[in-house]
Structures are given as structure tokens and as C-alpha cells.
Scaffold this motif. Structure first.
Motif, PDB file in Angstrom:
ATOM      1  N   PHE A 367      -0.169  -1.157   3.161  1.00 59.52           N
ATOM      2  CA  PHE A 367      -0.095   0.072   2.395  1.00 59.52           C
ATOM      3  C   PHE A 367       0.931   1.129   3.236  1.00 59.52           C
ATOM      4  O   PHE A 367       1.083   0.954   4.331  1.00 59.52           O
ATOM      5  CB  PHE A 367      -1.609   0.721   2.545  1.00 59.52           C
ATOM      6  N   VAL A 368       1.611   1.998   2.529  1.00 58.74           N
ATOM      7  CA  VAL A 368       2.343   2.881   2.668  1.00 58.74           C
ATOM      8  C   VAL A 368       2.312   4.303   2.293  1.00 58.74           C
ATOM      9  O   VAL A 368       1.997   4.550   1.208  1.00 58.74           O
ATOM     10  CB  VAL A 368       3.730   2.364   2.475  1.00 58.74           C
ATOM     11  N   ALA A 369       2.573   5.178   3.256  1.00 59.75           N
ATOM     12  CA  ALA A 369       2.294   6.504   2.683  1.00 59.75           C
ATOM     13  C   ALA A 369       3.098   7.043   1.785  1.00 59.75           C
ATOM     14  O   ALA A 369       4.260   6.653   1.295  1.00 59.75           O
ATOM     15  CB  ALA A 369       2.822   7.601   4.131  1.00 59.75           C
ATOM     16  N   GLY A 370       2.456   7.590   0.830  1.00 62.76           N
ATOM     17  CA  GLY A 370       3.237   7.804  -0.523  1.00 62.76           C
ATOM     18  C   GLY A 370       3.214   6.659  -1.544  1.00 62.76           C
ATOM     19  O   GLY A 370       3.879   7.067  -2.651  1.00 62.76           O
ATOM     20  N   PHE A 389      -1.066  -4.457  -6.219  1.00 60.57           N
ATOM     21  CA  PHE A 389       0.250  -3.227  -6.375  1.00 60.57           C
ATOM     22  C   PHE A 389      -0.258  -1.920  -6.089  1.00 60.57           C
ATOM     23  O   PHE A 389       0.625  -0.995  -6.142  1.00 60.57           O
ATOM     24  CB  PHE A 389       0.689  -3.246  -7.869  1.00 60.57           C
ATOM     25  N   ARG A 390      -1.603  -1.602  -5.667  1.00 60.60           N
ATOM     26  CA  ARG A 390      -2.125  -0.172  -5.444  1.00 60.60           C
ATOM     27  C   ARG A 390      -1.719  -0.147  -3.936  1.00 60.60           C
ATOM     28  O   ARG A 390      -2.703  -0.785  -2.921  1.00 60.60           O
ATOM     29  CB  ARG A 390      -3.519   0.126  -5.723  1.00 60.60           C
ATOM     30  N   VAL A 391      -0.815   0.353  -3.159  1.00 59.08           N
ATOM     31  CA  VAL A 391      -0.236   0.304  -2.049  1.00 59.08           C
ATOM     32  C   VAL A 391      -0.396   1.630  -1.271  1.00 59.08           C
ATOM     33  O   VAL A 391       0.396   1.496  -0.267  1.00 59.08           O
ATOM     34  CB  VAL A 391       1.257  -0.424  -1.872  1.00 59.08           C
ATOM     35  N   SER A 392      -0.648   2.731  -1.815  1.00 60.02           N
ATOM     36  CA  SER A 392      -0.525   3.990  -1.181  1.00 60.02           C
ATOM     37  C   SER A 392      -1.725   3.947  -0.187  1.00 60.02           C
ATOM     38  O   SER A 392      -2.768   3.332  -0.427  1.00 60.02           O
ATOM     39  CB  SER A 392      -0.401   5.096  -2.060  1.00 60.02           C
ATOM     40  N   LEU A 393      -1.525   5.149   0.567  1.00 63.09           N
ATOM     41  CA  LEU A 393      -2.829   5.430   1.412  1.00 63.09           C
ATOM     42  C   LEU A 393      -3.850   5.726   0.817  1.00 63.09           C
ATOM     43  O   LEU A 393      -5.117   5.584   1.209  1.00 63.09           O
ATOM     44  CB  LEU A 393      -2.169   6.322   2.636  1.00 63.09           C
ATOM     45  N   SER A 394      -3.587   6.624  -0.156  1.00 63.06           N
ATOM     46  CA  SER A 394      -4.869   7.104  -0.753  1.00 63.06           C
ATOM     47  C   SER A 394      -5.655   5.867  -1.490  1.00 63.06           C
ATOM     48  O   SER A 394      -7.050   5.834  -1.794  1.00 63.06           O
ATOM     49  CB  SER A 394      -4.367   8.134  -2.013  1.00 63.06           C
ATOM     50  N   GLN A 395      -4.772   4.833  -1.876  1.00 64.26           N
ATOM     51  CA  GLN A 395      -5.332   3.863  -2.798  1.00 64.26           C
ATOM     52  C   GLN A 395      -6.036   2.959  -1.642  1.00 64.26           C
ATOM     53  O   GLN A 395      -7.243   2.232  -1.900  1.00 64.26           O
ATOM     54  CB  GLN A 395      -4.164   3.031  -3.517  1.00 64.26           C
ATOM     55  N   PHE A 396      -5.557   2.856  -0.446  1.00 64.98           N
ATOM     56  CA  PHE A 396      -6.268   2.299   0.414  1.00 64.98           C
ATOM     57  C   PHE A 396      -7.431   2.843   0.717  1.00 64.98           C
ATOM     58  O   PHE A 396      -8.600   2.134   1.053  1.00 64.98           O
ATOM     59  CB  PHE A 396      -5.342   2.459   1.969  1.00 64.98           C
ATOM     60  N   GLU A 397      -7.335   4.176   0.923  1.00 63.37           N
ATOM     61  CA  GLU A 397      -8.724   4.918   1.140  1.00 63.37           C
ATOM     62  C   GLU A 397      -9.757   4.774   0.103  1.00 63.37           C
ATOM     63  O   GLU A 397     -10.986   4.537   0.480  1.00 63.37           O
ATOM     64  CB  GLU A 397      -8.434   6.511   1.029  1.00 63.37           C
ATOM     65  N   SER A 398      -9.279   4.555  -1.037  1.00 62.77           N
ATOM     66  CA  SER A 398     -10.636   4.487  -2.191  1.00 62.77           C
ATOM     67  C   SER A 398     -10.795   2.996  -2.331  1.00 62.77           C
ATOM     68  O   SER A 398     -11.902   2.680  -2.614  1.00 62.77           O
ATOM     69  CB  SER A 398      -9.898   5.030  -3.483  1.00 62.77           C
ATOM     70  N   ASP A 399     -10.107   2.094  -1.857  1.00 68.04           N
ATOM     71  CA  ASP A 399     -10.061   0.767  -2.357  1.00 68.04           C
ATOM     72  C   ASP A 399     -10.630  -0.186  -1.380  1.00 68.04           C
ATOM     73  O   ASP A 399     -11.385  -1.129  -1.708  1.00 68.04           O
ATOM     74  CB  ASP A 399      -8.710  -0.101  -3.114  1.00 68.04           C
ATOM     75  N   ILE A 428      -5.904   9.229   7.734  1.00 66.90           N
ATOM     76  CA  ILE A 428      -6.497   7.793   7.251  1.00 66.90           C
ATOM     77  C   ILE A 428      -6.499   7.224   8.383  1.00 66.90           C
ATOM     78  O   ILE A 428      -7.731   6.641   8.724  1.00 66.90           O
ATOM     79  CB  ILE A 428      -5.329   7.341   6.380  1.00 66.90           C
ATOM     80  N   VAL A 429      -5.636   7.033   9.616  1.00 64.01           N
ATOM     81  CA  VAL A 429      -5.890   6.748  10.901  1.00 64.01           C
ATOM     82  C   VAL A 429      -7.198   7.100  11.535  1.00 64.01           C
ATOM     83  O   VAL A 429      -7.920   6.214  12.005  1.00 64.01           O
ATOM     84  CB  VAL A 429      -4.705   6.608  11.765  1.00 64.01           C
ATOM     85  N   ASN A 430      -7.530   8.353  11.396  1.00 65.62           N
ATOM     86  CA  ASN A 430      -8.664   8.863  12.038  1.00 65.62           C
ATOM     87  C   ASN A 430      -9.903   8.025  11.399  1.00 65.62           C
ATOM     88  O   ASN A 430     -11.039   7.751  12.322  1.00 65.62           O
ATOM     89  CB  ASN A 430      -8.849  10.410  11.841  1.00 65.62           C
ATOM     90  N   LYS A 431      -9.904   8.196   9.903  1.00 64.41           N
ATOM     91  CA  LYS A 431     -11.054   7.623   9.286  1.00 64.41           C
ATOM     92  C   LYS A 431     -11.159   5.954   9.722  1.00 64.41           C
ATOM     93  O   LYS A 431     -12.309   5.540   9.722  1.00 64.41           O
ATOM     94  CB  LYS A 431     -10.925   7.432   7.871  1.00 64.41           C
ATOM     95  N   VAL A 432     -10.046   5.361   9.838  1.00 67.99           N
ATOM     96  CA  VAL A 432      -9.953   4.004  10.241  1.00 67.99           C
ATOM     97  C   VAL A 432     -10.739   3.643  11.657  1.00 67.99           C
ATOM     98  O   VAL A 432     -11.539   2.821  11.836  1.00 67.99           O
ATOM     99  CB  VAL A 432      -8.821   3.331   9.963  1.00 67.99           C
ATOM    100  N   LEU A 433     -10.207   4.734  12.534  1.00 71.24           N
ATOM    101  CA  LEU A 433     -10.621   4.425  13.806  1.00 71.24           C
ATOM    102  C   LEU A 433     -12.377   4.731  13.974  1.00 71.24           C
ATOM    103  O   LEU A 433     -12.794   4.251  14.677  1.00 71.24           O
ATOM    104  CB  LEU A 433     -10.077   5.475  14.749  1.00 71.24           C
ATOM    105  N   ALA A 434     -12.731   5.380  12.962  1.00 74.92           N
ATOM    106  CA  ALA A 434     -14.238   5.711  12.895  1.00 74.92           C
ATOM    107  C   ALA A 434     -14.940   4.458  12.178  1.00 74.92           C
ATOM    108  O   ALA A 434     -16.216   4.451  12.079  1.00 74.92           O
ATOM    109  CB  ALA A 434     -14.469   7.029  12.442  1.00 74.92           C
TER     110      ALA A 434
END
Ligand code: F6P
Length: 638
Positions: A367-370, A389-399, A428-434
Motif C-alpha cells: 500500500f502506498v500513501a495517496g 488494486f485498492r492500494v492507498s493507505l485509506s483503502q488499507f485502513e478500510s479493507d 496509519i502506522v500508529n493504528k497498525v502499532l496498536a
């Protein structure tokens, strides 16, 4: 099969430095990759390598020609284009390089003129799609489209194995156009390029490439750039050394020509070449010609980047171990998060996992920012094509974020010059770390830059690689990108090795999705069964078509296995069981619980009883040895 009787291409040989990579521990894997990557700079087998005067001479001439074309764009407002093209990883490196070089042009007020093509279109940037690689007319058609309206096109066809019909179709077209320069890049002698018949075409790759080679002796519109860098560490996996060599060569040539055009040093420490007096005859002696030295220094920067990466072998191995501890779990995943070209390298690394190791689409993701915004790709936002193909960080966050478990490994890829990183990446990294996922951090650090702000105790493993060279032209993290590619390749390859998806140094669960991969599968069966080529091919077809009957199989198989794209080699091991009435598999079943993929290979060998019990027994011994090595690794290291 035509073409298989002759000497194998260097890029399809087994690398002697990695023959036992399947029994190595994480550090041993990284060390073996270090040895294999060294061949990129040192050369292999007495052939010219990247530092050979013959190759340097061609690179230099090519960069001069490119600089002249770029200058015409600037001074005469011409519309000259430079088109990089390839299949799979070669096309993806083409994308990343054209994106970077266009940004450099833009930064200095020039119009972007770099383009890329990839077989199968932009979707192949993320999901491998090998079938279009076999289509020369489509290659030519794609090239014609991108060349429309251009004054001159420099076409750079990249095929590491000198084996892709898509690229052969393009070279065949370009070398007959008066307004095109044809450049072929690959890592075999032309005499060994692929010579198999191509469906719907009357030429072979070799015929086309030999014609180009002849032309290159007399014309400055034809170039062959083919240093020999040795076999891949995992046999045939050209995403690795082939992809890295492509990145180094494109950088060496095109950054040098950008420097000539822009009058700007590539690196702050680099001086610009003194201008040769017009009447001087240029002698291509690299130790003497001052104009060549920036190009050679650039090559040295890549070489030092390689050395620096492997001076951190321990750190790379610990990230590999972290990733493998998840990938070895039943539903483990490895997810890369990053920004800009460094983030895009995560996408590229993940993309080849499916065809090479037969993994599911979700197992390795990037996943890549933007997301696709600003990614320099032709078709823009691809996220409509589906989940992968949903590769943005927002898409990582939701998917993905909500489904993370302790079987997942998330690897955050940072460049030190990103300071705290793009804001979204940081959040996002903060959320992943949690989350319950295992988190790793990989920082490519610029000399002198403090990276303390990136470190967080919650990372299970954090690795910082401080690079002597980082950027080119101020902002483009060319060398950091090269370093990152080497590290990610080591991590993903190593994780698959530890999962048991490599036998010796051979991929054993590749997807048979085009002609080249079908040929590779035959070679694998031949090697491990001791069968001859014809028998190996016949057994493969019997397994694919689920028919023991020779006549039926012969009748039903196409000249080229276009219809078999959904098959993976190891699943054919299984299907072969139901075909052979004589196989008594169960008694040879030493590793089935722990390493099913290896067992499949074993099943396959048992199916080959008719080729000789001895070879089955020998294979069993080898299998048991490597399975033991693997068990030791898993129990003691992970
Ligand atoms: O056919 C698939 C593949 O082997 C990819 O793994 C690889 O990146 C691509 O072909 C390109 O191969 P080459 O650069 O040798 O044409």
C-alpha cells in the motif's frame, strides 16, 4: 519442445551459490543472496558484465544519443520520446524509472518525455498477467500507439531472459522505422536468446534479436545492452537480479543523459564533465576519458549501495524472520506500507508472489500513501478493477486494518528524508502499532539525517540502513529505491523459502501461465525426475489434461499451452496421483503434515516411478535432508 534441446539460457540456469538456499536459516539466505547479487557488478562466467569496457562503451553511446534527443526537445521544441517496455517486473521497473525521470525533467522546467509499456497494461503493475507476454503483434500495436505523433522514439525493450515475444514484436517493429532507435536490454548472450516458435508469429525472439545485433554493428540506431550477471538466486526468478540490473542500467544511462541536458550534477559531490574540444577524437577508454567518469561514478554509487545493504545482513535477516514467522502461519500475510516510489516498490515486490510461489492474492500486499494519485502510471486510478488494486493507505485502513491478526506482519517502509513521513502514513502506522499484527520498520536513511523520530518501541524489529548515496538530482530517492528493492526481494523470497515453497533453489509452485513458464516447468520435472525432455513434457500434459492416454493427450494439447494458464505446477503433482494407477504414494510420505508443498513435489517424483526407482530414492533423500533443515530453521529460528 523446440528450443529446449540447446544450452539453457544463463537466466534459466541454477545458481551454484544458492543451491542449498532452501536449507539455510534467515541469515544464511541473506548471505547467499548477497553472493548472487555480487555477480551483478562482478560479472559471471567470463562474459562481459556491467563494468566491462564493451558494455560501458555501449552505455555511454546510448546516453549520448539520449542526451541529443532530449536537447532537441529543449532547443528545437521537438517531440522526441523515450519508451521503456517490458513484461512483469521488467515492465514495472520501466514504470518506476519513467515516473522518476519525468519528475526530474519537470523539476527543471522541461516537458516529460519518458513513457513505459507493460504487457497486459497497467493492471499488470499489480497482478501478474503472463499471457500477453506471448503476443508480439500486441507489443507492436502498443508501441505504435505510444509513438503516435512523436518526431523520434527511442525504444528500450527490456527482457531479462531475452525471451519475451511481446518485446520481440516491438523490437521487430522499431528497428524498421526510420524515426526510431531500438535498444534491447537483457542478460543473456544474444546467441542464447529464446528460439521457441511463437504462436501466431513467423519469427522467434532469437531471429529478431540477432537481426538487431547485426544492425547494431553498423548503425547508431540499434543497441544491445546485455551484460551477463549470472543465474538468478531462485532459478528463473528474473524479478530479482534481472530487475535490479535493469534498474541499475536504466539509471546509469538515463540519469547521465539528464545530467548532460540539465547541466546539473546527479549527486552534489559529482563534478560535471569537462567538455571535449570538438576536434578531439573520443577514445572510449574509460580510465582516460574524463567525460565518462560521471557515468562510471554513478555505476559505482549503485555498487556501494549494494555493499551497504548487505553490510546490514543481520538486520535484513531479522526482518525476514519476522515476515516468515507470519507467512509460515496458515493465514499469515505480509503487508508493506510506504510512500512515493519507496511505497511503490512494495507493490512491485508483492506483485510477483502469485505466479512465482503460487500464493493467494492477499498473502503479500503493498500500500502506498495517496494510492494511484501521482504514481505516474498511464491509466490513473486502477482501484475500480477490484480489491487488489485498492492500494492507498485509506483503502488499507478500510479493507485490511480491521482484519489484522497476530498472524499478519506489517512492514513500514520509510525514507529518512520523509522526516515524520507523510502525515497519513504516520497516522496509519500508529493504528497498525496498536493492532495485534507484528510490526516491522525498515528505514532507508540518508547520511547525517537523524531518524530517532521514526523509531518506536512497539516495533518488533526495526532496521535502519544508512546509505552513502540516497538521492539523485536532489529529491529522487534513486539509490534508496535500489537498496529497498534488494531488501524487499530478500524478505519475500526468504519468507517463501522458509514456508517450503522452494526446493533446492527452484520454484516448485509456479503458475504455468505462458509458454516460457511451461518450458520452465518441464525443465523442473526433467531435473528432479531424471526424465528426458519429451517424457517430462508428456507427463506434464497428462497431469494437465487428466488423461493417461498418450494419443488423447497428444491430440488435445495445443502447440502452445495458452489454455492451461490456471495451473500451478505443484497442484499438478497432486492431480498426477489420480492418473497413475501404479503409484503407491503413501509409503513415501515423510513430510506431509508439515510441508505440503514439498510433499507434492515428492508425489510427483513418485509418479515418475517408470523413470527409475533410483532417482525417486535419491530425491527422497534430498527431500528428507532439506525438510530436516527446514524443520530446524522453523523450530530454532522463528
Ligand atoms: O513470465 C513471467 C515472468 O517470468 C515474470 O516473472 C518476469 O518479471 C517477466 O516474466 C519478465 O521476464 P523477462 O524480463 O525475462 O522478459
Amino acid at each position: 519442445m523446440a528450443g529446449l534441446q540447446e544450452p539453457r539460457r544463463v537466466t534459466e540456469l541454477s545458481n551454484e551459490l544458492t543451491r542449498d538456499i532452501d536449507t539455510a536459516d534467515p541469515l544464511g539466505i541473506v548471505r547467499r543472496l548477497c553472493g548472487s547479487d555480487a555477480q551483478l557488478f562482478a560479472g559471471w562466467g567470463g562474459h562481459p558484465g556491467v563494468n566491462d569496457p564493451v558494455i560501458l562503451d555501449r552505455l555511454w553511446k546510448l546516453s549520448l544519443k539520449t542526451a541529443a534527443l532530449l536537447k532537441e526537445n529543449q532547443d528545437q521544441k521537438k517531440n522526441n520520446r523515450i519508451v521503456f517496455s517490458g513484461c512483469g517486473t521488467s515492465g514495472r521497473i520501466a514504470w518506476l524509472c519513467s515516473w522518476t525521470y519525468n519528475r526530474i525533467l519537470q523539476k527543471f522546467g522541461h516537458t516529460p518525455c519518458f513513457h513505459y509499456l507493460i504487457a497486459g497494461g497497467d493492471r499488470s503493475l499489480i497482478i501478474s498477467n503472463e499471457l500477453p507476454e506471448d503476443d508480439p503483434p500486441k507489443g507492436a500495436e502498443d508501441l505504435k500507439k505510444v509513438a503516435e505523433g512523436a518526431d523520434h522514439v527511442m525504444f528500450v525493450g527490456i527482457t531479462c531472459g531475452l525471451s519475451a515475444p511481446y518485446v520481440a514484436g516491438q523490437i521487430d517493429h522499431s528497428m524498421h522505422q526510420p524515426n526510431m532507435t531500438s535498444v534491447l536490454m537483457g542478460f543473456n548472450p544474444v546467441s542464447l536468446s529464446r528460439n521457441a516458435p511463437i504462436e501466431k508469429w513467423d519469427k522467434t525472439c532469437r531471429q529478431v534479436f540477432l537481426e538487431l545485433e547485426t544492425l547494431s554493428c553498423t548503425s547508431d540506431s540499434a543497441f544491445i545492452i546485455n551484460p551477463i550477471v549470472g543465474p538468478e538466486p531462485i532459478t528463473g526468478s528474473s524479478r530479482m537480479k534481472g530487475g535490479s540490473t535493469t534498474a541499475v542500467l536504466l539509471g546509469t544511462v538515463f540519469l547521465t543523459s539528464l545530467q548532460t541536458l540539465l547541466g546539473q550534477p546527479i549527486l552534489p559531490s559529482m563534478t560535471l564533465p569537462a567538455r571535449e574540444p570538438e576536434e578531439t577524437e573520443v577514445v572510449f577508454d574509460h580510465s582516460l576519458s574524463p567525460s565518462l567518469s560521471p557515468m562510471v561514478s554513478l555505476l559505482d554509487c549503485y555498487s556501494q549501495t549494494y555493499q551497504t545493504v548487505y553490510r546490514h545482513s543481520g538486520g535484513v535477516a531479522s526482518l525476514l524472520k519476522l515476515a516468515a514467522s507470519c507467512i509460515c502461519q496458515p493465514s499469515g500475510r505480509l503487508i508493506y506500507l510506504g510512500a512515493d516510489t519507496l511505497g511503490a516498490l512494495g507493490l512491485v515486490d508483492a506483485s510477483e508472489m502469485v505466479p512465482t510461489y503460487g500464493v493467494g492474492l492477499e498473502e503479500f500486499r503493498g500500500f502506498v500513501a495517496g494510492g494511484w494519485e501521482g504514481c505516474g502510471n498511464t491509466e490513473g486510478d486502477l482501484s475500480g478493477y477490484g480489491k487488489t488494486f485498492r492500494v492507498s493507505l485509506s483503502q488499507f485502513e478500510s479493507d485490511v486494518l480491521p482484519s489484522l491478526t497476530d498472524q499478519d506482519c506489517v512492514l513500514c517502509l520509510h525514507g529518512s528524508s520523509q522526516r515524520t513521513g507523510p502525515p497519513h502514513l504516520h497516522t496509519i502506522v500508529n493504528k497498525v502499532l496498536a493492532s495485534p499484527a507484528k510490526c516491522g520498520l525498515l528505514v532507508m536513511a540518508e547520511n547525517g539525517m537523524s531518524c530517532n523520530h521514526l523509531l518506536d518501541k512497539r516495533y518488533e524489529t526495526a532496521v535502519l540502513i544508512r546509505l552513502p548515496y540516497y538521492h539523485a538530482f536532489g529529491k529522487e530517492c534513486v539509490f534508496a529505491g535500489f537498496a529497498l528493492k534488494l531488501v524487499l526481494n530478500a524478505i519475500s523470497t526468504g519468507a517463501n523459502i522458509l514456508k517450503g515453497r522452494v526446493y533446492g533453489n527452484e520454484m516448485i509452485n509456479l503458475r504455468l501461465s505462458n509458454d516460457k513458464l511451461f518450458e520452465r516447468a518441464i525443465a523442473i520435472i526433467e531435473k528432479w525426475s531424471g526424465a528426458n525432455e519429451e517424457d517430462a513434457k508428456f507427463a506434464l500434459l497428462r497431469a494437465i489434461y487428466k488423461q493417461d492416454d498418450a494419443a488423447n493427450v497428444t491430440l488435445s494439447h495445443p502447440a502452445c499451452p495458452l489454455l492451461i494458464s490456471e495451473y500451478y505446477l505443484s497442484s499438478l503433482f497432486l492431480s498426477s496421483l489420480s492418473l497413475s494407477s501404479s503409484s503407491n504414494i503413501v509409503q513415501y510420505h515423510p513430510t506431509s503434515q508439515r510441508h505440503p508443498l514439498r510433499t507434492w513435489l515428492f508425489h510427483w517424483l513418485c509418479y515418475w516411478q517408470e523413470v527409475g526407482v533410483q532417482s525417486v530414492i535419491a530425491a527422497e533423500r534430498k527431500l528428507l535432508q532439506s525438510a530436516k533443515g527446514l524443520r530446524d530453521v522453523i523450530s530454532t529460528e522463528i
